[in-house]
Design a protein around this motif. Structure first.
Motif, PDB file in Angstrom:
ATOM      1  N   THR A 309       0.722  -1.346   0.174  1.00  0.00           N
ATOM      2  CA  THR A 309      -0.025  -0.117   0.133  1.00  0.00           C
ATOM      3  C   THR A 309       0.837   1.541  -0.003  1.00  0.00           C
ATOM      4  O   THR A 309       0.494   2.248  -0.529  1.00  0.00           O
ATOM      5  N   LEU A 310       1.888   1.200   0.748  1.00  0.00           N
ATOM      6  CA  LEU A 310       3.001   2.419   0.960  1.00  0.00           C
ATOM      7  C   LEU A 310       3.832   2.535  -0.028  1.00  0.00           C
ATOM      8  O   LEU A 310       4.697   3.141  -0.077  1.00  0.00           O
ATOM      9  N   GLY A 311       3.821   1.537  -0.990  1.00  0.00           N
ATOM     10  CA  GLY A 311       4.888   1.509  -2.219  1.00  0.00           C
ATOM     11  C   GLY A 311       6.378   0.893  -1.633  1.00  0.00           C
ATOM     12  O   GLY A 311       7.462   1.303  -2.292  1.00  0.00           O
ATOM     13  N   ILE A 312       6.473   0.236  -0.476  1.00  0.00           N
ATOM     14  CA  ILE A 312       7.697  -0.034   0.134  1.00  0.00           C
ATOM     15  C   ILE A 312       8.192  -1.460  -0.660  1.00  0.00           C
ATOM     16  O   ILE A 312       7.613  -2.434  -0.760  1.00  0.00           O
ATOM     17  N   HIS A 313       9.489  -1.374  -1.203  1.00  0.00           N
ATOM     18  CA  HIS A 313       9.972  -2.611  -1.766  1.00  0.00           C
ATOM     19  C   HIS A 313      10.693  -3.551  -0.542  1.00  0.00           C
ATOM     20  O   HIS A 313      11.411  -3.165   0.121  1.00  0.00           O
ATOM     21  N   VAL A 314      10.202  -4.885  -0.822  1.00  0.00           N
ATOM     22  CA  VAL A 314      10.672  -5.817   0.257  1.00  0.00           C
ATOM     23  C   VAL A 314      11.839  -6.770  -0.568  1.00  0.00           C
ATOM     24  O   VAL A 314      11.281  -7.412  -1.478  1.00  0.00           O
ATOM     25  N   SER A 315      13.025  -6.596  -0.268  1.00  0.00           N
ATOM     26  CA  SER A 315      13.758  -7.341  -0.756  1.00  0.00           C
ATOM     27  C   SER A 315      13.903  -8.812  -0.085  1.00  0.00           C
ATOM     28  O   SER A 315      13.135  -9.038   0.994  1.00  0.00           O
ATOM     29  N   PHE A 316      14.506  -9.724  -0.465  1.00  0.00           N
ATOM     30  CA  PHE A 316      14.484 -11.147  -0.194  1.00  0.00           C
ATOM     31  C   PHE A 316      15.025 -11.217   1.019  1.00  0.00           C
ATOM     32  O   PHE A 316      14.475 -12.012   1.907  1.00  0.00           O
ATOM     33  N   PRO A 317      16.358 -10.449   1.368  1.00  0.00           N
ATOM     34  CA  PRO A 317      16.849 -10.720   2.945  1.00  0.00           C
ATOM     35  C   PRO A 317      15.868 -10.161   3.744  1.00  0.00           C
ATOM     36  O   PRO A 317      15.817 -10.717   4.792  1.00  0.00           O
ATOM     37  N   LEU A 318      15.153  -9.150   3.410  1.00  0.00           N
ATOM     38  CA  LEU A 318      14.376  -8.633   4.596  1.00  0.00           C
ATOM     39  C   LEU A 318      13.057  -9.554   4.757  1.00  0.00           C
ATOM     40  O   LEU A 318      12.514  -9.660   5.899  1.00  0.00           O
ATOM     41  N   ALA A 319      12.616  -9.974   3.638  1.00  0.00           N
ATOM     42  CA  ALA A 319      11.630 -11.050   3.741  1.00  0.00           C
ATOM     43  C   ALA A 319      12.013 -12.401   4.587  1.00  0.00           C
ATOM     44  O   ALA A 319      11.058 -12.800   5.397  1.00  0.00           O
ATOM     45  N   LEU A 320      13.252 -12.680   4.306  1.00  0.00           N
ATOM     46  CA  LEU A 320      13.798 -13.846   5.101  1.00  0.00           C
ATOM     47  C   LEU A 320      13.713 -13.399   7.016  1.00  0.00           C
ATOM     48  O   LEU A 320      13.275 -13.962   7.572  1.00  0.00           O
ATOM     49  N   ILE A 321      14.157 -12.416   6.958  1.00  0.00           N
ATOM     50  CA  ILE A 321      14.102 -11.686   8.450  1.00  0.00           C
ATOM     51  C   ILE A 321      12.727 -11.760   8.904  1.00  0.00           C
ATOM     52  O   ILE A 321      12.485 -12.142   9.962  1.00  0.00           O
ATOM     53  N   LEU A 322      11.848 -11.326   8.043  1.00  0.00           N
ATOM     54  CA  LEU A 322      10.309 -10.977   8.380  1.00  0.00           C
ATOM     55  C   LEU A 322       9.672 -12.583   8.842  1.00  0.00           C
ATOM     56  O   LEU A 322       9.235 -12.519   9.577  1.00  0.00           O
ATOM     57  N   CYS A 323      10.171 -13.575   8.052  1.00  0.00           N
ATOM     58  CA  CYS A 323       9.652 -14.974   8.360  1.00  0.00           C
ATOM     59  C   CYS A 323      10.201 -15.444   9.645  1.00  0.00           C
ATOM     60  O   CYS A 323       9.269 -15.956  10.756  1.00  0.00           O
ATOM     61  N   MET A 346       5.397  -4.343  15.426  1.00  0.00           N
ATOM     62  CA  MET A 346       6.573  -4.890  15.313  1.00  0.00           C
ATOM     63  C   MET A 346       7.376  -5.389  13.860  1.00  0.00           C
ATOM     64  O   MET A 346       8.610  -5.025  13.553  1.00  0.00           O
ATOM     65  N   ALA A 347       6.543  -6.156  13.440  1.00  0.00           N
ATOM     66  CA  ALA A 347       6.971  -6.728  11.944  1.00  0.00           C
ATOM     67  C   ALA A 347       6.963  -5.514  11.073  1.00  0.00           C
ATOM     68  O   ALA A 347       7.939  -5.440  10.285  1.00  0.00           O
ATOM     69  N   ALA A 348       6.100  -4.512  11.259  1.00  0.00           N
ATOM     70  CA  ALA A 348       6.081  -3.384  10.127  1.00  0.00           C
ATOM     71  C   ALA A 348       7.238  -2.303  10.482  1.00  0.00           C
ATOM     72  O   ALA A 348       7.888  -1.860   9.611  1.00  0.00           O
ATOM     73  N   SER A 349       7.729  -2.518  11.671  1.00  0.00           N
ATOM     74  CA  SER A 349       9.210  -1.824  11.901  1.00  0.00           C
ATOM     75  C   SER A 349      10.187  -2.056  11.202  1.00  0.00           C
ATOM     76  O   SER A 349      11.279  -0.980  10.878  1.00  0.00           O
ATOM     77  N   LEU A 350      10.114  -3.299  10.809  1.00  0.00           N
ATOM     78  CA  LEU A 350      11.451  -3.596   9.683  1.00  0.00           C
ATOM     79  C   LEU A 350      11.832  -2.883   8.488  1.00  0.00           C
ATOM     80  O   LEU A 350      12.554  -2.752   7.883  1.00  0.00           O
ATOM     81  N   PHE A 351      10.371  -2.296   8.179  1.00  0.00           N
ATOM     82  CA  PHE A 351      10.549  -1.648   6.579  1.00  0.00           C
ATOM     83  C   PHE A 351      10.189  -0.172   7.201  1.00  0.00           C
ATOM     84  O   PHE A 351       9.795   0.452   6.258  1.00  0.00           O
ATOM     85  N   GLY A 352      10.401   0.288   8.204  1.00  0.00           N
ATOM     86  CA  GLY A 352      10.451   1.547   8.506  1.00  0.00           C
ATOM     87  C   GLY A 352       8.924   2.192   8.455  1.00  0.00           C
ATOM     88  O   GLY A 352       8.524   3.566   8.383  1.00  0.00           O
ATOM     89  N   ILE A 353       7.933   1.480   8.585  1.00  0.00           N
ATOM     90  CA  ILE A 353       6.387   1.893   8.782  1.00  0.00           C
ATOM     91  C   ILE A 353       6.211   2.369  10.199  1.00  0.00           C
ATOM     92  O   ILE A 353       6.549   1.566  11.161  1.00  0.00           O
TER      93      ILE A 353
END
Length: 427
Positions: A309-323, A346-353
């Motif tokens: 929704t916010l147009g934030i690109h999620v890289s593979f390393p960040l997605a792995l950390i999210l998991c 908490m999870a959203a804070s990984l992406f600066g939300i």
């Protein structure tokens, strides 16, 4: 009359209650009398569940015989693996079917939310050692689990008579919980009546795509990922056991929306499968906090929906950390006030939300909770039974003991048939 009532399958009774409540909600939306049944049912669930879990675990641990067979190692590995794989599946589904949310201008949700992994761990540890009486009152299952284990181990040093009393009290409380479950059709009729008469389905329909991704991912995990895990552990067709656990455990959990209250159903199903009581009497209650694949899916999907929704690109390393992060946080979600939805910030804070935006996403979660939370609970509760059985079968096969999962399910299916009035009369 009660015997005749019980002669009908609980699932059929629940479906009848669902239909009756829906019709009354549409035809008589101002008739509040039926709604009180839902309030009474939820109140009874909240009241008996923490006490039951406390005594069940305490009784099981105090009666544990040293040297006896148990399958805790295999069960815990399956619980944690399933939660992590669920998070991976959620990330994959979010990439394949990106969801964009309509965030409200101002969404306020009561309560705070953890914003860092350190805060989550701190909350978990603090909750675990809280006052045991307060834990029962507040339904803090992580603390209940901790103190039930501690007191259970201490009771092992007492006399046989003392441990027998604890076991009998545990059985009595479980019988009360089963009686509450027997009243589920009336409670569910009241709950669905209140939902339809007050808000209808408009709120859920607004976020239909999000609901579809969440429910679709949970269905994929339970019908594809979990059976694959069962096959790896047993090398047998996993679907007889998978579908049976979904039927006997998942459907009741879907309507009650409480894994804790579903424990007696899982215990009875474990008994019907012929599993080791020393093992399942602990692993089933343990699954309420340690096995949260549904929660991991919810957190991951909704966090990535916020990113889209916010147009934030999620890289593979960040997605792995999210998991990894969501798997860990979901494992202790029941020990945090508000459940899995409040892990989203908490999870959203990984992406600066920001927390403000994240809490708006949480607000959306509460809107669709009537579906999301029901399916999530069904996945969590049914998989407790699935993995408990699989772990025991796996350990038996490792020892060279014969295991026929299909035959075990067939025997359990026969034992699970409703008691007829004629059978009761003959006894």
């Amino acid at each position: 009359m009660f015997a005749k009532y019980r002669s009908v399958s609980l699932i059929v009774r629940i479906l009848i209650g669902l239909v009756v409540g829906s019709l009354l909600g549409v035809l008589l939306p101002t008739w509040s009398g039926i709604g009180i049944l839902g309030s009474l049912f939820v109140g009874a669930l909240k009241g008996i569940a923490p006490v039951m879990v406390f005594f069940l675990i305490m009784s099981a641990v105090s009666g544990y015989k040293q040297g006896g067979e148990n399958h805790f190692g295999s069960v815990i590995v399956m619980y944690l693996t399933a939660t992590l794989l669920s998070a991976f599946a959620a990330v994959g589904a979010s990439w394949l079917f990106p969801v964009r949310l309509v965030l409200p201008e101002a969404a306020k949700v009561a309560g705070g939310a953890p914003q860092s992994l350190g805060k989550v761990i701190s909350d978990l540890l603090t909750n675990a050692v809280g006052n045991p009486l307060a834990a029962i009152v507040d339904a803090n299952y992580l603390s209940i689990l901790f103190w039930a284990l501690m007191i259970g181990f201490a009771l092992r040093l007492t006399s046989t008579q003392t441990r027998r009393v604890i076991t009998e009290v545990s059985g009595a409380i479980t019988n009360v919980a089963q009686l509450v479950i027997e009243c589920a059709p009336f409670g569910i009729a009241g709950l669905i009546y209140t939902t339809i008469s007050e808000s209808g389905f408009a709120g859920v329909a607004k976020y239909g795509q999000l609901v579809l991704v969440l429910v679709g991912t949970m269905a994929f995990v339970y019908l594809v990922v979990y059976p694959a895990m069962v096959w790896v552990m047993t090398r047998q067709n996993p679907y007889p056991l998978t579908l049976w656990t979904l039927k006997v455990s998942g459907i009741p959990a879907f309507f009650t929306r409480s894994s804790a209250v579903n424990i007696p159903i899982n215990l009875k199903a474990s008994e019907d499968l012929g599993l080791n009581k020393e093992s399942y009497s602990v692993s089933i209650p343990l699954g309420g906090s340690a096995n949260s694949g549904g929660a991991a899916i919810t957190v991951s999907v909704m966090t990535l929906a916020a990113c889209a929704t916010l147009g934030i690109h999620v890289s593979f390393p960040l997605a792995l950390i999210l998991c990894v992060l969501t798997a860990l946080a979901a494992t202790g979600a029941s020990g945090i006030a508000g459940g899995s939805l409040l892990i989203i910030p908490m999870a959203a804070s990984l992406f600066g939300i920001s927390n403000d935006i994240a809490m708006q996403v949480v607000g959306i979660g509460f809107i669709i909770g009537v579906i999301q939370d029901s399916v999530e609970t069904a996945v969590n509760s049914a998989s407790d039974l699935l993995f408990t059985a699989t772990a025991e079968y796996h350990d038996a096969l490792k020892k060279g003991q014969p295991v026929d999962i299909k035959a075990a399910v067939a025997r359990a299916e026969g034992k699970n048939q409703p008691v007829t009035v004629e059978a009761v009369a003959s006894k």
